[in-house]
Design an enzyme around this catalytic site. Sequence first.
Site, mmCIF file in Angstrom:
data_model
loop_
_atom_site.group_PDB
_atom_site.id
_atom_site.type_symbol
_atom_site.label_atom_id
_atom_site.label_comp_id
_atom_site.label_asym_id
_atom_site.label_seq_id
_atom_site.Cartn_x
_atom_site.Cartn_y
_atom_site.Cartn_z
ATOM 1 C CB ILE A 97 56.457 54.094 -37.023
ATOM 2 C CG1 ILE A 97 57.964 53.343 -36.869
ATOM 3 C CG2 ILE A 97 56.755 53.431 -38.880
ATOM 4 C CD1 ILE A 97 57.761 52.225 -36.119
ATOM 5 C CE1 TYR A 146 51.338 44.809 -31.695
ATOM 6 C CE2 TYR A 146 53.438 43.260 -31.302
ATOM 7 C CZ TYR A 146 52.443 44.549 -31.784
ATOM 8 O OH TYR A 146 53.519 45.207 -32.322
#
Length: 311
Positions: free
Chosen positions: A26, A177
């Site tokens: 990305i 996370y």
Amino acid sequence: MPGWNATNIPDQSGRTAVVTGANSGIGYVTARELARRGASVVLACRSAARGRAAEVRMRSEVPGAAVEFAPLDLADLASVREFAKAYGQRRDSLDLLVNNAGVMALPYGRTVDGFEAQFGVNHLGHFALTGLLLPRLRAAAPGARIVTVSSGFHALADVDLDDLGGDEHGYRRWIAYGRSKTANLLFTHELSRRFAAAGSTLVAVAAHPGYASSNLHAGASKLEGPTLNSRVAAFGNAFVAQPAASGALPTLYAATAPGVRPDDFIGPRFGWRGAPVRSWRAKRTFDDRSGELLWAASEKLTGVSYGSLPR
């Protein structure tokens, strides 16, 4: 916004952008499409070999692209400071900072400075980088933006303000996370609030890619070896995930589209894929008190102060 894609990116000529983690996935697509529209782009990457290879590849895909690699290791605050210092020595202003780089669901580890790795890289490294580049962002034309890439997985967990360092013995990789991605959104919220209080034209927004094929999954799998989780991740990347070019669209929209509002969270229309739209986010990521406390802790941990911004 419906059907928005990379061809809708406004002209970026005369603008300078920094994209972290721009060597692949990305981040690479984000940097390439900004360069394609005329921006001068700094590819801020940890690996010199991969960063330089990305620069060469990008120049071949976008002839005449104004791109250059610069070393940045978000797991090392000394590297973050060196990057910001070097940038300031070469450029007076910065129009766009894309806090894209990250790690996901890693086995327990610590950064060079002793922080739990996911929180240290995903939040603290970018918090420090943004603060150190803030004078250059404020020197840019009105409407300079800071885009921080979060995740739908922020819904897994709130930040633990009593244990920001991460308890090794109680460590759960996906919870860690989720906490780091919640921290990204709280940071964007608090940064937006402080910009508004200062009367600043700077815009802080967040984005997420949905489920996109990227090196985030591969990185965790390499560290944990050939397990069931790694095989599932590989299958998902190959047969379920949207390509990185699609996953980058929410970031590119947040970075360039007219009408983006401070503290927006942009993601795919259907949650995991689709054209960029304003995305759902957990109500706790709008909590002013949590944002203030995380901010104060982040300044203390990193030694980077945003002293010119009012509380």
